[in-house]
Write a protein that holds these residues in place. Structure first.
Motif, PDB file in Angstrom:
ATOM      1  N   VAL A  20       0.842  -1.197   0.000  1.00  0.00           N
ATOM      2  CA  VAL A  20       0.000   0.000   0.000  1.00  0.00           C
ATOM      3  C   VAL A  20       0.877   1.247   0.000  1.00  0.00           C
ATOM      4  CG1 VAL A  20      -2.001  -1.066   1.094  1.00  0.00           C
ATOM      5  CG2 VAL A  20      -0.218  -0.080   2.518  1.00  0.00           C
ATOM      6  N   LEU A  21       0.423   2.253  -0.726  1.00  0.00           N
ATOM      7  CA  LEU A  21       1.157   3.509  -0.800  1.00  0.00           C
ATOM      8  C   LEU A  21       0.947   4.293   0.489  1.00  0.00           C
ATOM      9  CD1 LEU A  21       2.879   5.371  -2.593  1.00  0.00           C
ATOM     10  CD2 LEU A  21       0.730   6.463  -3.306  1.00  0.00           C
ATOM     11  N   MET A  22       2.064   4.648   1.120  1.00  0.00           N
ATOM     12  CA  MET A  22       1.988   5.431   2.352  1.00  0.00           C
ATOM     13  C   MET A  22       2.926   6.627   2.279  1.00  0.00           C
ATOM     14  SD  MET A  22       1.507   2.620   5.389  1.00  0.00           S
ATOM     15  CE  MET A  22       0.636   3.812   6.429  1.00  0.00           C
ATOM     16  N   GLN A  23       2.557   7.635   3.056  1.00  0.00           N
ATOM     17  CA  GLN A  23       3.317   8.882   3.150  1.00  0.00           C
ATOM     18  C   GLN A  23       4.044   8.908   4.486  1.00  0.00           C
ATOM     19  OE1 GLN A  23       1.053  12.277   4.504  1.00  0.00           O
ATOM     20  NE2 GLN A  23       1.958  13.565   2.926  1.00  0.00           N
ATOM     21  N   LEU A  24       5.317   9.273   4.450  1.00  0.00           N
ATOM     22  CA  LEU A  24       6.041   9.542   5.687  1.00  0.00           C
ATOM     23  C   LEU A  24       5.750  10.989   6.055  1.00  0.00           C
ATOM     24  CD1 LEU A  24       7.898   8.632   7.931  1.00  0.00           C
ATOM     25  CD2 LEU A  24       9.848   9.263   6.482  1.00  0.00           C
ATOM     26  N   ARG A  25       4.952  11.163   7.096  1.00  0.00           N
ATOM     27  CA  ARG A  25       4.504  12.503   7.470  1.00  0.00           C
ATOM     28  C   ARG A  25       5.664  13.353   7.985  1.00  0.00           C
ATOM     29  NH1 ARG A  25      -0.799  13.341   7.901  1.00  0.00           N
ATOM     30  NH2 ARG A  25      -0.673  14.570   9.815  1.00  0.00           N
ATOM     31  N   ASP A  26       5.522  14.652   7.811  1.00  0.00           N
ATOM     32  CA  ASP A  26       6.542  15.579   8.285  1.00  0.00           C
ATOM     33  C   ASP A  26       6.697  15.454   9.800  1.00  0.00           C
ATOM     34  OD1 ASP A  26       7.389  16.939   5.874  1.00  0.00           O
ATOM     35  OD2 ASP A  26       5.384  17.825   5.809  1.00  0.00           O
ATOM     36  N   ASP A  27       7.824  15.926  10.303  1.00  0.00           N
ATOM     37  CA  ASP A  27       8.106  15.889  11.739  1.00  0.00           C
ATOM     38  C   ASP A  27       7.646  17.155  12.461  1.00  0.00           C
ATOM     39  OD1 ASP A  27       9.292  13.364  12.400  1.00  0.00           O
ATOM     40  OD2 ASP A  27      11.059  13.942  11.256  1.00  0.00           O
ATOM     41  N   TYR A  28       6.618  17.795  11.951  1.00  0.00           N
ATOM     42  CA  TYR A  28       6.094  19.002  12.591  1.00  0.00           C
ATOM     43  C   TYR A  28       5.301  18.610  13.834  1.00  0.00           C
ATOM     44  CZ  TYR A  28       7.026  20.934   7.927  1.00  0.00           C
ATOM     45  OH  TYR A  28       7.606  21.301   6.744  1.00  0.00           O
ATOM     46  N   PRO A  29       5.618  19.173  14.990  1.00  0.00           N
ATOM     47  CA  PRO A  29       4.944  18.753  16.224  1.00  0.00           C
ATOM     48  C   PRO A  29       3.448  19.089  16.281  1.00  0.00           C
ATOM     49  CG  PRO A  29       6.413  20.616  16.639  1.00  0.00           C
ATOM     50  CD  PRO A  29       6.650  20.183  15.225  1.00  0.00           C
ATOM     51  N   HIS A  30       2.967  19.991  15.440  1.00  0.00           N
ATOM     52  CA  HIS A  30       1.554  20.393  15.493  1.00  0.00           C
ATOM     53  C   HIS A  30       0.638  19.480  14.675  1.00  0.00           C
ATOM     54  CE1 HIS A  30       3.017  22.336  11.818  1.00  0.00           C
ATOM     55  NE2 HIS A  30       1.766  22.285  11.390  1.00  0.00           N
ATOM     56  N   ILE A  31       1.183  18.463  13.971  1.00  0.00           N
ATOM     57  CA  ILE A  31       0.322  17.587  13.180  1.00  0.00           C
ATOM     58  C   ILE A  31       0.181  16.230  13.865  1.00  0.00           C
ATOM     59  CG2 ILE A  31       0.899  18.738  10.994  1.00  0.00           C
ATOM     60  CD1 ILE A  31       2.654  16.304  10.290  1.00  0.00           C
ATOM     61  N   LEU A  32      -0.949  15.584  13.630  1.00  0.00           N
ATOM     62  CA  LEU A  32      -1.150  14.244  14.151  1.00  0.00           C
ATOM     63  C   LEU A  32      -0.180  13.275  13.472  1.00  0.00           C
ATOM     64  CD1 LEU A  32      -5.052  13.888  14.278  1.00  0.00           C
ATOM     65  CD2 LEU A  32      -3.481  14.083  16.203  1.00  0.00           C
ATOM     66  N   TYR A  33       0.331  12.364  14.244  1.00  0.00           N
ATOM     67  CA  TYR A  33       1.238  11.332  13.737  1.00  0.00           C
ATOM     68  C   TYR A  33       2.460  11.917  13.024  1.00  0.00           C
ATOM     69  CZ  TYR A  33      -2.595   8.287  14.985  1.00  0.00           C
ATOM     70  OH  TYR A  33      -3.583   7.640  15.682  1.00  0.00           O
ATOM     71  N   ALA A  34       3.023  12.963  13.597  1.00  0.00           N
ATOM     72  CA  ALA A  34       4.240  13.561  13.044  1.00  0.00           C
ATOM     73  C   ALA A  34       5.334  12.504  12.964  1.00  0.00           C
ATOM     74  CB  ALA A  34       4.693  14.725  13.918  1.00  0.00           C
ATOM     75  N   GLY A  35       6.003  12.437  11.810  1.00  0.00           N
ATOM     76  CA  GLY A  35       7.102  11.505  11.630  1.00  0.00           C
ATOM     77  C   GLY A  35       6.703  10.048  11.475  1.00  0.00           C
ATOM     78  N   HIS A  36       5.424   9.788  11.346  1.00  0.00           N
ATOM     79  CA  HIS A  36       4.914   8.426  11.175  1.00  0.00           C
ATOM     80  C   HIS A  36       4.493   8.202   9.723  1.00  0.00           C
ATOM     81  CE1 HIS A  36       4.598   8.817  15.509  1.00  0.00           C
ATOM     82  NE2 HIS A  36       4.166   7.569  15.625  1.00  0.00           N
ATOM     83  N   TRP A  37       4.361   6.926   9.355  1.00  0.00           N
ATOM     84  CA  TRP A  37       3.776   6.565   8.080  1.00  0.00           C
ATOM     85  C   TRP A  37       2.268   6.678   8.188  1.00  0.00           C
ATOM     86  CZ3 TRP A  37       6.634   6.028   3.876  1.00  0.00           C
ATOM     87  CH2 TRP A  37       7.984   5.700   3.998  1.00  0.00           C
ATOM     88  N   GLY A  38       1.649   7.285   7.178  1.00  0.00           N
ATOM     89  CA  GLY A  38       0.195   7.436   7.164  1.00  0.00           C
ATOM     90  C   GLY A  38      -0.334   7.322   5.743  1.00  0.00           C
ATOM     91  N   LEU A  39      -1.633   7.327   5.640  1.00  0.00           N
ATOM     92  CA  LEU A  39      -2.288   7.256   4.337  1.00  0.00           C
ATOM     93  C   LEU A  39      -2.373   8.642   3.715  1.00  0.00           C
ATOM     94  CD1 LEU A  39      -5.171   4.838   5.336  1.00  0.00           C
ATOM     95  CD2 LEU A  39      -3.133   4.284   3.989  1.00  0.00           C
ATOM     96  N   PHE A  40      -2.382   8.696   2.413  1.00  0.00           N
ATOM     97  CA  PHE A  40      -2.557   9.970   1.724  1.00  0.00           C
ATOM     98  C   PHE A  40      -4.014  10.406   1.830  1.00  0.00           C
ATOM     99  CE2 PHE A  40       1.445   8.732  -0.229  1.00  0.00           C
ATOM    100  CZ  PHE A  40       2.117   9.946  -0.251  1.00  0.00           C
ATOM    101  N   GLY A  41      -4.222  11.710   1.874  1.00  0.00           N
ATOM    102  CA  GLY A  41      -5.550  12.297   2.015  1.00  0.00           C
ATOM    103  C   GLY A  41      -5.465  13.460   2.974  1.00  0.00           C
ATOM    104  N   GLY A  42      -6.632  13.952   3.395  1.00  0.00           N
ATOM    105  CA  GLY A  42      -6.589  15.071   4.324  1.00  0.00           C
ATOM    106  C   GLY A  42      -7.949  15.651   4.611  1.00  0.00           C
ATOM    107  N   HIS A  43      -7.912  16.856   5.168  1.00  0.00           N
ATOM    108  CA  HIS A  43      -9.120  17.551   5.609  1.00  0.00           C
ATOM    109  C   HIS A  43     -10.084  17.834   4.467  1.00  0.00           C
ATOM    110  CE1 HIS A  43      -6.147  18.821   8.763  1.00  0.00           C
ATOM    111  NE2 HIS A  43      -7.126  18.354   9.498  1.00  0.00           N
TER     112      HIS A  43
END
Length: 149
Positions: A20-43
């Protein structure tokens, strides 16, 4: 005490076989799951339908228009209500352009089960977001059950 606003998001499980295609999320402390692998998509935008939202978000994030998405389910908690869609990734990973996050990869089933995947861009293992792992485990359970007949 003010009421908590639950944020609606739409996410895509884009797959090629058992990956499955996953995104390595940015390491910004204000986002959920910062620095984790997550699914593409959003608000979702106000009044935006979940399918339109996930198509828009995926295009914004990787320049890809999924040719066919199927509604998979909904996952909610006290912060986020997630609409999940699935569809095949019909192009090669190298043709996608990452516009958000610090990496992307086709993550194999074994990494999903383990809850961790190696991030080539950082040369280290990074965890999957808990909710993303749960969604993908549900997806693989259904996918494998359906493929057996």
């Amino acid at each position: 005490m003010p009421a908590t606003t639950i944020v609606p998001v739409a996410l895509a499980i884009l797959y090629q076989g058992d990956r499955v295609l996953m995104q390595l999320r940015d390491d910004y402390p204000h986002i959920l799951y910062a620095g984790h692998w997550g699914l593409f998509g959003g608000h979702l935008e106000p009044e935006e339908a979940p399918l339109a939202g996930v198509q828009r978000e995926v295009y914004e994030e990787i320049g890809y228009c999924p040719p066919h998405l199927t509604f998979f389910g909904e996952y909610g908690d006290c912060q986020v209500h997630r609409y999940i869609f699935t569809g095949p990734l019909t192009c090669e990973l190298g043709t996608l352009v990452l516009n958000e996050g610090q990496g992307m990869d086709l993550v194999p089933y074994d990494s999903v089960v383990a809850g961790v995947h190696y991030a080539q861009t950082l040369a280290e293992d990074r965890p999957l977001g808990d909710i993303h792992q749960r969604i993908l485990l549900d997806f693989f359970a259904r996918f494998r059950r359906e493929s057996r007949g």
